[in-house]
Structures are given as structure tokens and as C-alpha cells.
Design an enzyme around this catalytic site. Structure first.
Site, PDB file in Angstrom:
ATOM      1  N   ASP A 119      12.443   3.145  -9.240  1.00  0.00           N
ATOM      2  CA  ASP A 119      11.844   1.835  -8.972  1.00  0.00           C
ATOM      3  C   ASP A 119      10.343   1.836  -9.208  1.00  0.00           C
ATOM      4  O   ASP A 119       9.743   0.773  -9.370  1.00  0.00           O
ATOM      5  CB  ASP A 119      12.126   1.408  -7.527  1.00  0.00           C
ATOM      6  CG  ASP A 119      13.514   0.810  -7.379  1.00  0.00           C
ATOM      7  OD1 ASP A 119      14.222   0.693  -8.399  1.00  0.00           O
ATOM      8  OD2 ASP A 119      13.904   0.466  -6.254  1.00  0.00           O
TER       9      ASP A 119
ATOM     10  N   ASP B 190      -3.884  -4.293  10.111  1.00  0.00           N
ATOM     11  CA  ASP B 190      -4.322  -3.400   9.039  1.00  0.00           C
ATOM     12  C   ASP B 190      -4.666  -4.179   7.772  1.00  0.00           C
ATOM     13  O   ASP B 190      -5.568  -3.813   7.029  1.00  0.00           O
ATOM     14  CB  ASP B 190      -3.208  -2.388   8.725  1.00  0.00           C
ATOM     15  CG  ASP B 190      -2.939  -1.487   9.916  1.00  0.00           C
ATOM     16  OD1 ASP B 190      -3.913  -1.010  10.518  1.00  0.00           O
ATOM     17  OD2 ASP B 190      -1.755  -1.282  10.260  1.00  0.00           O
ATOM     18  N   GLY B 191      -3.914  -5.282   7.541  1.00  0.00           N
ATOM     19  CA  GLY B 191      -4.155  -6.099   6.348  1.00  0.00           C
ATOM     20  C   GLY B 191      -5.570  -6.660   6.332  1.00  0.00           C
ATOM     21  O   GLY B 191      -6.176  -6.819   5.268  1.00  0.00           O
TER      22      GLY B 191
ATOM     23  N   ASN C 113      -5.481   1.742   0.619  1.00  0.00           N
ATOM     24  CA  ASN C 113      -4.154   2.322   0.859  1.00  0.00           C
ATOM     25  C   ASN C 113      -3.589   2.963  -0.401  1.00  0.00           C
ATOM     26  O   ASN C 113      -3.473   4.171  -0.478  1.00  0.00           O
ATOM     27  CB  ASN C 113      -3.162   1.248   1.313  1.00  0.00           C
ATOM     28  CG  ASN C 113      -3.074   1.118   2.818  1.00  0.00           C
ATOM     29  OD1 ASN C 113      -3.654   1.916   3.545  1.00  0.00           O
ATOM     30  ND2 ASN C 113      -2.361   0.120   3.291  1.00  0.00           N
TER      31      ASN C 113
HETATM   32  N1  NAD Z   1       8.198  -0.777   2.217  1.00  0.00           N
HETATM   33  C1  NAD Z   1       7.009  -0.790   2.785  1.00  0.00           C
HETATM   34  O1  NAD Z   1       6.736  -0.124   3.783  1.00  0.00           O
HETATM   35  C2  NAD Z   1       5.912  -1.596   2.145  1.00  0.00           C
HETATM   36  C3  NAD Z   1       6.181  -2.469   1.105  1.00  0.00           C
HETATM   37  C4  NAD Z   1       5.118  -3.186   0.559  1.00  0.00           C
HETATM   38  C5  NAD Z   1       3.824  -3.025   1.059  1.00  0.00           C
HETATM   39  N2  NAD Z   1       3.612  -2.174   2.087  1.00  0.00           N
HETATM   40  C6  NAD Z   1       2.273  -1.913   2.593  1.00  0.00           C
HETATM   41  O2  NAD Z   1       1.611  -3.078   2.982  1.00  0.00           O
HETATM   42  C7  NAD Z   1       0.240  -2.889   2.687  1.00  0.00           C
HETATM   43  C8  NAD Z   1      -0.464  -4.197   2.691  1.00  0.00           C
HETATM   44  O3  NAD Z   1      -0.611  -4.560   4.049  1.00  0.00           O
HETATM   45  P1  NAD Z   1      -0.663  -6.078   4.491  1.00  0.00           P
HETATM   46  O4  NAD Z   1      -0.942  -6.121   5.955  1.00  0.00           O
HETATM   47  O5  NAD Z   1      -1.555  -6.810   3.547  1.00  0.00           O
HETATM   48  O6  NAD Z   1       0.812  -6.529   4.182  1.00  0.00           O
HETATM   49  P2  NAD Z   1       2.004  -6.874   5.186  1.00  0.00           P
HETATM   50  O7  NAD Z   1       1.594  -8.047   6.007  1.00  0.00           O
HETATM   51  O8  NAD Z   1       3.232  -6.942   4.364  1.00  0.00           O
HETATM   52  O9  NAD Z   1       2.062  -5.616   6.171  1.00  0.00           O
HETATM   53  C9  NAD Z   1       2.530  -4.350   5.822  1.00  0.00           C
HETATM   54  C10 NAD Z   1       2.677  -3.447   7.050  1.00  0.00           C
HETATM   55  O10 NAD Z   1       2.091  -2.198   6.715  1.00  0.00           O
HETATM   56  C11 NAD Z   1       1.206  -1.797   7.775  1.00  0.00           C
HETATM   57  N3  NAD Z   1       0.118  -0.992   7.196  1.00  0.00           N
HETATM   58  C12 NAD Z   1      -0.801  -1.374   6.287  1.00  0.00           C
HETATM   59  N4  NAD Z   1      -1.637  -0.351   6.016  1.00  0.00           N
HETATM   60  C13 NAD Z   1      -1.228   0.688   6.804  1.00  0.00           C
HETATM   61  C14 NAD Z   1      -1.671   2.016   6.960  1.00  0.00           C
HETATM   62  N5  NAD Z   1      -2.686   2.498   6.259  1.00  0.00           N
HETATM   63  N6  NAD Z   1      -1.008   2.821   7.830  1.00  0.00           N
HETATM   64  C15 NAD Z   1       0.042   2.363   8.524  1.00  0.00           C
HETATM   65  N7  NAD Z   1       0.534   1.118   8.402  1.00  0.00           N
HETATM   66  C16 NAD Z   1      -0.099   0.290   7.548  1.00  0.00           C
HETATM   67  C17 NAD Z   1       0.708  -3.077   8.368  1.00  0.00           C
HETATM   68  O11 NAD Z   1       0.270  -2.878   9.720  1.00  0.00           O
HETATM   69  C18 NAD Z   1       1.933  -3.944   8.303  1.00  0.00           C
HETATM   70  O12 NAD Z   1       2.750  -3.778   9.442  1.00  0.00           O
HETATM   71  C19 NAD Z   1       0.257  -2.208   1.348  1.00  0.00           C
HETATM   72  O13 NAD Z   1      -0.951  -1.530   1.087  1.00  0.00           O
HETATM   73  C20 NAD Z   1       1.439  -1.288   1.492  1.00  0.00           C
HETATM   74  O14 NAD Z   1       1.066  -0.003   1.949  1.00  0.00           O
HETATM   75  C21 NAD Z   1       4.628  -1.463   2.635  1.00  0.00           C
HETATM   76  N1  ATP Z   2      -9.888 -12.795   5.797  1.00  0.00           N
HETATM   77  C1  ATP Z   2      -8.721 -12.882   5.149  1.00  0.00           C
HETATM   78  N2  ATP Z   2      -8.540 -13.750   4.131  1.00  0.00           N
HETATM   79  C2  ATP Z   2      -7.361 -13.837   3.474  1.00  0.00           C
HETATM   80  N3  ATP Z   2      -6.291 -13.095   3.774  1.00  0.00           N
HETATM   81  C3  ATP Z   2      -6.401 -12.213   4.781  1.00  0.00           C
HETATM   82  C4  ATP Z   2      -7.627 -12.047   5.511  1.00  0.00           C
HETATM   83  N4  ATP Z   2      -7.441 -11.110   6.470  1.00  0.00           N
HETATM   84  C5  ATP Z   2      -6.163 -10.699   6.328  1.00  0.00           C
HETATM   85  N5  ATP Z   2      -5.547 -11.351   5.323  1.00  0.00           N
HETATM   86  C6  ATP Z   2      -4.167 -11.175   4.873  1.00  0.00           C
HETATM   87  O1  ATP Z   2      -3.310 -11.641   5.917  1.00  0.00           O
HETATM   88  C7  ATP Z   2      -2.151 -10.796   5.989  1.00  0.00           C
HETATM   89  C8  ATP Z   2      -1.866 -10.412   7.438  1.00  0.00           C
HETATM   90  O2  ATP Z   2      -2.986  -9.753   7.971  1.00  0.00           O
HETATM   91  P1  ATP Z   2      -2.882  -8.573   8.979  1.00  0.00           P
HETATM   92  O3  ATP Z   2      -2.086  -7.454   8.427  1.00  0.00           O
HETATM   93  O4  ATP Z   2      -4.276  -8.252   9.391  1.00  0.00           O
HETATM   94  O5  ATP Z   2      -2.140  -9.208  10.212  1.00  0.00           O
HETATM   95  P2  ATP Z   2      -0.725  -8.916  10.821  1.00  0.00           P
HETATM   96  O6  ATP Z   2       0.296  -9.005   9.731  1.00  0.00           O
HETATM   97  O7  ATP Z   2      -0.570  -9.829  11.995  1.00  0.00           O
HETATM   98  O8  ATP Z   2      -0.923  -7.463  11.349  1.00  0.00           O
HETATM   99  P3  ATP Z   2       0.159  -6.316  11.464  1.00  0.00           P
HETATM  100  O9  ATP Z   2       0.367  -5.905  10.037  1.00  0.00           O
HETATM  101  O10 ATP Z   2      -0.490  -5.280  12.316  1.00  0.00           O
HETATM  102  O11 ATP Z   2       1.361  -6.950  12.076  1.00  0.00           O
HETATM  103  C9  ATP Z   2      -2.427  -9.585   5.095  1.00  0.00           C
HETATM  104  O12 ATP Z   2      -1.647  -9.695   3.924  1.00  0.00           O
HETATM  105  C10 ATP Z   2      -3.873  -9.696   4.741  1.00  0.00           C
HETATM  106  O13 ATP Z   2      -4.175  -9.302   3.406  1.00  0.00           O
END
Ligand code: NAD
Ligand code: ATP
Length: 374
Positions: free
Chosen positions: A247, A138-139, A217
Site C-alpha cells: 500500500d 497533536d494536529g 511526523n
Molecule cells: N492509521 C493511522 O494511524 C493514521 C492514518 C493517517 C494519518 N495518521 C496520522 O495522523 C497525523 C496527522 O494528525 P492530525 O491530528 O492532523 O490528523 P487526525 O485528526 O486524523 O489525527 C490522527 C491521530 O494521530 C495522533 N497523532 C498525531 N501525531 C502523533 C504523534 N506524533 N504521536 C502519537 N500520536 C499522534 C493524533 O493525536 C490523532 O489521534 C499524521 O501525521 C499521521 O501520523 C495516522
Molecule cells: N490552526 C489550525 N488551522 C487549521 N487547521 C488546524 C489548526 N489546528 C489544527 N488543525 C487541524 O485540525 C485537526 C484536528 O486538530 P487536533 O489534532 O489538534 O485536534 P483533535 O483531533 O481534537 O486532537 P486529538 O487528535 O488529540 O484527538 C487536525 O487535522 C489539524 O491539522
């Protein structure tokens, strides 16, 4: 010249009134833009979870692939996919500069892959891109969306992470999947984004404000490293809503409802429902339930002058900025939604994600063996 497409809305096999909706969602020259939110009722009709289908009017020519960094499986697949798109589909392919450098270090035969030099050029690139592919979780979808400060080309998200709430496509079947997408029609989810900007108290007489940030998001205002309660005054279209003492606060899109907002106790909402979720984080009160506000409002969150501490804003979990006393964050729905391709259809994909990804309402089924109503 960007490929053009048309969108059509259908309800359970029936064709809805497309003309009516086209006045609200414009998709001229491959750019999806929504009308001003003052047309409240009409917008609600447009978004009401009817299946949306995208049909290409001219074939896509240029594709960009965004890849999750530091993943060997993503790197290997991206090389294979780039070659297939170029050699079998004759498409122009772009990647980010970091990825191009990595590819060239691997093999000079990948020099057909294009990129850009400077961040300023990315705005020139947008009108040329017809389709976005993401390889990651999703990131990576959030990252790809954040690259587009205006209209966003359709995104095809392949799942190469662990949760993959917004990434319905399986990477093993990428050829079949991309064949189908390039041919169309594609079922899409039209995901709303929030546009956020900070108004600094110190700069309130300046003409220039900080530039808008778009989030798919949520935008979060929290206490950061401070150990004090945040004190946030919240207004909705200038009407006082409440003061958040806790918070922090999450202002989320409905797509973000299954991310941080969910963890803070907010409802899960179908991504095509228009609205802004107003979800407190650990409020120190017994009666602070999360709200869902309509999509046409503007929310303002202000740090009062008598606050003991500053607050911190983050955009889709990134780009933290400090809010000092007197500063405010202003947020409303952006006119540029993100269209993501569906594996089946928007509602089906959403339900599959909450079942498979979150194990929603999983419980052992009660056996039929026992007392019954007579
Ligand atoms: N306590 C928490 O749950 C918490 C805390 C901080 C950030 N986040 C979320 O992490 C997002 C950033 O994602 P990232 O991947 O860059 O960071 P990350 O790597 O910390 O991943 C956050 C998790 O949130 C999930 N996620 C992200 N968007 C989602 C969505 N729309 N629906 C369901 N799950 C979703 C991702 O799959 C991942 O497992 C932020 O937008 C925020 O929503 C969650
Ligand atoms: N092209 C990119 N350049 C820099 N950062 C990126 C890029 N694509 C993803 N990221 C960052 O890398 C992090 C991990 O990416 P992503 O959530 O896609 O993978 P994941 O953590 O393996 O997936 P999941 O959340 O499903 O476990 C996220 O914080 C995202 O913002």
C-alpha cells in the site's frame, strides 16, 4: 528583536560538554539550527537523549497562539489566555487571521490581538515571535510547526484534544504553566523534522524544483485511490534499499514513530533519538520488516517507469500530491528542529504519553498466589 535564549545539556544532573554541542546546535538570536549532517558522530552525541534545558537571556515579548478550529472550549480558553498574556504579562499577542476575525466578531475589546494579512507576511513574522502556544491536540502542534519553514520558536502545547501525545500541558493550569515557561528555564524536547522535495521527471532539466516541505511526523507515499499495488524503488544515499510493493511507505521522524508508523508496525522511538524510520504499509511480502536509518542519510523514493499506477505523497497527513512514473521524493533530516516544552522532562513525558495515551503494555498483574521456582 527576537528574545534570545541558551540551551544546555545535562545527563542525570551532570552538566554535559555544552561547548561541543553548541557547535552542532546553534541557538543564536532565538533561532535553533542544527549543523550539516556530515558531522555524523558529533550529532549523535548531541541528540543522545540527555535532558535539554532552555534558559531565556532576554524575556519573551511576543507570543503566537495557534488554536484548533471549531471548538468552543478552545475558543473560550484562547480569549481568556490572550487577555491574561496582554494585561498581566504585557506581551504582544498574535493569532491566525481566521481567529482574529472570529475574535473581533465576538468583542471589539480584543482589538489588541495582532495578525497578518497575507501568507507572504508570515515569513516576516517568524523573526518576531518568541514563543508559540498551541491549544488543541497533536494536529495543532503539527499545524503550528508547519507554519515555520525555517527556525521554529519554542512551542508550549496545551492538551485540548483527545490523545495529546505531544501536548503535555493541562489547560486548567495555564497561568502557572505559562508563568514558569516565561521565567524559564524550560525542559525541552528537540524534535527533528524531515525536509522533503519532489523531483518531477518532466522537469528534470529545469533549474527550479518544487519547494521543500517540512514535516514533524512523517511523509507518506501511498497508492491513493488506485487499487493496484504501489511499486516504489527506494535508495539510501544512492544505494538501492528495496522495492516497496504494497500500500505504500512511511518515512517518519522519531517524533512521528508513535503516529502512522506505529499503526503500520514500526517501532516506537524516543523523539530525541536521531534517525529516519522506514516503515512499509501493508507490504505484500513475508519478510519486509521496518528499518531505522541514521539521521545523516538522504532517502529517495522513485516511481519506476514501468509502474502500473502513480503514487500519492502526503505531508503530516496533509497536502496530497501525485507522483507520476519517473517522479521521485527526496527526503533528509532538516536543519530546523522543533523544540517543544516538556511538562517534566523529555523521557518522562514520552513514557507518560505511551502509558496514558496508548496504554502500552497494559496487562493484569499476575498474582503472587501460585506455583513458584523453589
Ligand atoms: N492509521 C493511522 O494511524 C493514521 C492514518 C493517517 C494519518 N495518521 C496520522 O495522523 C497525523 C496527522 O494528525 P492530525 O491530528 O492532523 O490528523 P487526525 O485528526 O486524523 O489525527 C490522527 C491521530 O494521530 C495522533 N497523532 C498525531 N501525531 C502523533 C504523534 N506524533 N504521536 C502519537 N500520536 C499522534 C493524533 O493525536 C490523532 O489521534 C499524521 O501525521 C499521521 O501520523 C495516522
Ligand atoms: N490552526 C489550525 N488551522 C487549521 N487547521 C488546524 C489548526 N489546528 C489544527 N488543525 C487541524 O485540525 C485537526 C484536528 O486538530 P487536533 O489534532 O489538534 O485536534 P483533535 O483531533 O481534537 O486532537 P486529538 O487528535 O488529540 O484527538 C487536525 O487535522 C489539524 O491539522
Amino acid at each position: 528583536m527576537q528574545a534570545s535564549f541558551k540551551l544546555s545539556w545535562g545527563c542525570k544532573g551532570q552538566q554535559a560538554n555544552d561547548q561541543h554541542k553548541k557547535e552542532i546546535v546553534s541557538f543564536e538570536s532565538g533561532n535553533i539550527t542544527t549543523a550539516d549532517r556530515s558531522s555524523k558522530q558529533v550529532w549523535t552525541i548531541v541528540s543522545n537523549a540527555a535532558a535539554i534545558s532552555l534558559t531565556w537571556e532576554t524575556s519573551p515579548q511576543t507570543v503566537i497562539i495557534f488554536t484548533k478550529p471549531n471548538s468552543t472550549s478552545v475558543r473560550l480558553l484562547s480569549v481568556e489566555m490572550l487577555r491574561w498574556l496582554r494585561e498581566h504579562k504585557g506581551l504582544n499577542v498574535y493569532v491566525e487571521p481566521r481567529v482574529k476575525a472570529e475574535l473581533l466578531a465576538e468583542s471589539s475589546s480584543l482589538d489588541f490581538v495582532q495578525t497578518w494579512e497575507d501568507d507572504k507576511e508570515i515569513s516576516l513574522l517568524h523573526p518576531m515571535i518568541d514563543l508559540v502556544i498551541t491549544l488543541g491536540g497533536d494536529g495543532t502542534v503539527l499545524w503550528a510547526a508547519s507554519m515555520f519553514k525555517g527556525p521554529v520558536p519554542p512551542i508550549v502545547p496545551f492538551s485540548m484534544g483527545s490523545l495529546g501525545f505531544m501536548t503535555p500541558f493541562h489547560s486548567e493550569q495555564y497561568r502557572d504553566c505559562l508563568e514558569a515557561v516565561l521565567k524559564g528555564p524550560i525542559s525541552i524536547t528537540l524534535r527533528h523534522r524531515l525536509q522533503c522535495h519532489i523531483i518531477r521527471d518532466k522537469a528534470r532539466h529545469d533549474y527550479e524544483t518544487e519547494e521543500n516541505t517540512l514535516v514533524l511526523n512523517e511523509v507518506t507515499i501511498d497508492r491513493g485511490i488506485s487499487s493496484y499495488l504501489t511499486n516504489l524503488e527506494c535508495y539510501c544515499d544512492n544505494s538501492f534499499v528495496t522495492c516497496v510493493q504494497g500500500d505504500g511507505l512511511i518515512l517518519s521522524t522519531t517524533s512521528g514513530s508513535t503516529a502512522y508508523s506505529l499503526a503500520a508496525g514500526g517501532s516506537m522511538v524516543h523523539p530525541q533519538v536521531p534517525g529516519i524510520l522506514f516503515t512499509p504499509i501493508c507490504p505484500h511480502s513475508l519478510s519486509f520488516r521496518p528499518l531505522i536509518l541514521p539521521d545523516h542519510v538522504t532517502v529517495r523514493v522513485q516511481v519506476p517507469f514501468n509502474s502500473r499506477s502513480s503514487a500519492w505523497v502526503s505531508f503530516d497527513g496533509k497536502g496530497r500530491k501525485q507522483l507520476e512514473a519517473g517522479d521521485a521524493l527526496v527526503c533528509s533530516i532538516a536543519p530546523w528542529p522543533v523544540s517543544t516544552a516538556c511538562q517534566v522532562e523529555s523521557t518522562h513525558d514520552f513514557l507518560r504519553s505511551i502509558h496514558d495515551g496508548l496504554h502500552w503494555n497494559l496487562r493484569k498483574t499476575q498474582s503472587s498466589d501460585g506455583p513458584r521456582d523453589t
